[in-house]
Design a protein around this motif. Structure first.
Motif, PDB file in Angstrom:
ATOM      1  N   GLU A  43       0.828  -1.204   0.000  1.00 48.67           N
ATOM      2  CA  GLU A  43       0.000   0.000   0.000  1.00 48.67           C
ATOM      3  C   GLU A  43       0.863   1.255   0.000  1.00 48.67           C
ATOM      4  OE1 GLU A  43      -4.163  -0.479   2.197  1.00 48.67           O
ATOM      5  OE2 GLU A  43      -2.481  -1.003   3.486  1.00 48.67           O
ATOM      6  N   ARG A  87      -8.085   5.121   1.118  1.00 49.96           N
ATOM      7  CA  ARG A  87      -8.776   3.827   1.135  1.00 49.96           C
ATOM      8  C   ARG A  87     -10.274   3.954   0.868  1.00 49.96           C
ATOM      9  NH1 ARG A  87      -5.460   1.882   6.331  1.00 49.96           N
ATOM     10  NH2 ARG A  87      -3.802   0.662   5.324  1.00 49.96           N
ATOM     11  N   TYR A 130     -10.330  -6.576   1.925  1.00 47.26           N
ATOM     12  CA  TYR A 130      -9.788  -6.005   0.696  1.00 47.26           C
ATOM     13  C   TYR A 130     -10.605  -4.829   0.167  1.00 47.26           C
ATOM     14  CZ  TYR A 130      -6.246  -9.513   0.756  1.00 47.26           C
ATOM     15  OH  TYR A 130      -5.163 -10.276   1.135  1.00 47.26           O
ATOM     16  N   GLU A 133      -8.183  -2.144   1.374  1.00 46.65           N
ATOM     17  CA  GLU A 133      -6.795  -2.260   0.906  1.00 46.65           C
ATOM     18  C   GLU A 133      -6.563  -1.341  -0.286  1.00 46.65           C
ATOM     19  OE1 GLU A 133      -4.390  -4.577   2.160  1.00 46.65           O
ATOM     20  OE2 GLU A 133      -3.469  -5.545   0.426  1.00 46.65           O
ATOM     21  N   LYS A 326      -6.626 -13.236  -2.899  1.00 49.43           N
ATOM     22  CA  LYS A 326      -6.962 -11.832  -3.106  1.00 49.43           C
ATOM     23  C   LYS A 326      -7.014 -11.465  -4.586  1.00 49.43           C
ATOM     24  CE  LYS A 326      -2.141 -10.316  -2.513  1.00 49.43           C
ATOM     25  NZ  LYS A 326      -1.210  -9.528  -1.650  1.00 49.43           N
ATOM     26  N   ARG A 382      -2.905  -4.996   9.383  1.00 47.20           N
ATOM     27  CA  ARG A 382      -1.799  -4.688   8.472  1.00 47.20           C
ATOM     28  C   ARG A 382      -0.578  -4.230   9.267  1.00 47.20           C
ATOM     29  NH1 ARG A 382      -6.562  -3.568   6.107  1.00 47.20           N
ATOM     30  NH2 ARG A 382      -6.862  -4.355   3.980  1.00 47.20           N
TER      31      ARG A 382
END
Length: 507
Positions: A43, A87, A130, A133, A326, A382
């Protein structure tokens, strides 16, 4: 499949359509916690690359992804660099994906199944994670869902509807520019059109496939550069594939497990194994019992949306390991649609009512368990680079401290979060096979009182621990030790110092 000649992205005229709004609100509220958490490695790299000038947004040869997510995030950074703000893009993609899946399920089946499908997606732990993410997984899922909605409308007409075809081509191109695995999703959509047994539908499939392919051709030179960088990395660090891919024999079962449980560890979880066996037995029983009730169209959509892409990517991974759960998030809505269909139809038939209750209980239990575990257990959060780097910024001076990375460049979260002008040394030990090869890069460290080393990815970047050996050889002693879940130790070596157990934990 129900007929409706008008394409509409409204929730249609139904007295029960308002149910989708509480579900979307629930999904939104569940995606707010931890939204402002620290960026992890990928990220942070995404944020750094996207924050560059617009003219540099196509210079992403080290990120094996197409450029659409970078462009979207670039325009987001114009407003703010905050984690929660950036995000909001994947969060929005996830919410729209739920809404579009609801429309698809309603069109294929009925209102009850559509509501249950959307509800399951709203608190599905994998979809939730997700949707927070800053990577293109939710974005890809959005394009796939929109593509399927358009395909269903296109398949209802015996003539070509230009607006539908243009919109489908647009979503297909957007999908290709979001992830390199999107062709597997697109093939399923085109195959479904071809099965409609109408020359018009075959013509639409061919036209959209050809135009989409042509639209992607300008990106091929950039893809070639990315492939070269990826090949070089695999050559220099063969174990890197352990990080970017899943062992082939575990890949398929891990997809199903993650789709149910989310990001929690499933490697040796006996509960996961037991529930999986019960789930599979119940699923097979319902599939066999309800095969006629489910219908050919719904079965074909699920097969082309979920089974075909995931299985094809798995086969492809024998040649190039790319299958990770993912990366096939776009197939998750189809799985939830199938499960919701079996629950509702199974409940309506006395013979299968108990199995339907069991299936629904498993779905709710696994989804809630995965969601609760993610929220409450720091090991599933995370990597908290932000806390560690701010601690280093606050406790050490850039004049007498140097940061050493066993890689070709500093880790991206370091560049994103640090506020002090620390000097850095990039040892690049991925290419070092002897201790003597490290010395030319490490000699600058001797000019500093404190040397800070990250354990992060050490087994890949410095498996022989040459950095520590070098520092110990020149009378640097272990000092403070920061311990961050999912990040590993951050070690402070002090010139001529003495060891002290100053381990600090950040929870």
């Amino acid at each position: 499949m129900k007929k409706n000649p008008k394409l509409s992205f409204s929730l249609e005229n139904s007295s029960k359509s308002w149910f989708i709004w509480p579900i979307l609100i629930l999904a939104f509220l569940l995606r707010i916690p931890l939204l402002n958490g620290s960026f992890w490695l990928d990220e942070a790299a995404q944020a750094i690359e996207s924050a560059r000038p617009l003219s540099q947004q196509l210079m992403i040869k080290e990120d094996f992804q197409p450029p659409l997510m970078h462009l979207i995030t670039h325009f987001m950074t114009v407003v703010s660099h905050s984690e929660w703000w950036l995000r909001l893009s994947p969060l929005s993609d996830g919410l729209v994906m739920i809404w579009v899946t609801y429309l698809i399920a309603k069109k294929l089946t009925n209102q009850k199944i559509a509501i249950l499908t959307a509800l399951l997606l709203s608190f599905n732990p994998f979809h939730l994670f997700y949707s927070q993410e800053l990577r293109p997984y939710a974005l890809t899922g959005l394009w796939a869902a929109l593509g399927w909605l358009l395909v269903l409308y296109m398949s209802e007409h015996s003539i070509i509807k230009p607006k539908l075809l243009i919109l489908f081509i647009f979503t297909s191109i957007a999908g290709l520019y979001s992830t390199y695995l999107y062709p597997f999703a697109l093939i399923g959509q085109l195959l479904f059109l071809c099965t409609r047994r109408n020359v018009v539908h075959v013509r639409q499939a061919v036209i959209s496939g050809v135009i989409t392919t042509i639209a992607f051709l300008p990106w091929l030179p950039f893809l070639k550069e990315q492939l070269q960088v990826s090949a070089h990395l695999r050559t220099q660090t063969p174990t890197w594939e352990m990080v970017v891919s899943t062992p082939q024999l575990k890949a398929l079962q891990l997809v199903f497990g993650k789709f149910l449980f989310g990001v929690i560890n499933l490697e040796t979880n006996i509960v996961f194994i037991s529930i999986s066996l019960i789930f599979i037995i119940t699923l097979l029983f319902l599939l066999w019992s309800l095969r006629k009730r489910i219908g050919m169209t719904t079965s074909l959509v699920v097969g082309c949306w979920f089974v075909l892409p995931v299985f094809s990517i798995w086969i492809f991974s024998f040649f190039l390991p790319v299958l990770q759960p993912k990366r096939v998030l776009f197939a998750l809505p189809a799985m939830e649609l199938l499960l919701a269909t079996m629950v509702v139809y199974g409940w309506e038939w006395k013979r299968t009512k108990l199995a339907a209750v069991g299936l629904l209980s498993i779905l709710v239990a696994t989804h809630l368990f995965g969601t609760f575990s993610y929220f409450m257990d720091p090991q599933y959060h995370r990597e908290d680079w932000r806390t560690v780097i701010r601690t280093i910024d606050g406790q050490f001076s850039s004049t007498n401290t140097v940061i050493v990375f066993g890689f070709d460049h500093p880790f991206s979260p370091w560049d994103w979060y640090t506020h002090q002008p620390f000097s850095t040394i990039n040892v690049g030990t991925t290419t070092k096979t002897e201790f003597s090869q490290v010395e030319p890069n490490m000699v600058r460290a001797l000019d500093y009182q404190n040397v800070i080393v990250f354990d992060y990815l050490t087994d890949l970047t410095d498996p022989n621990h040459y950095i520590e050996q070098y520092l110990l050889q020149y009378n640097y002693q272990p000092g403070q030790l920061f311990d961050e879940p999912n990040l590993g130790f951050v070690r402070v070596f002090t010139k001529g110092g003495s060891f002290a157990d100053n381990t600090q934990h950040h929870d």
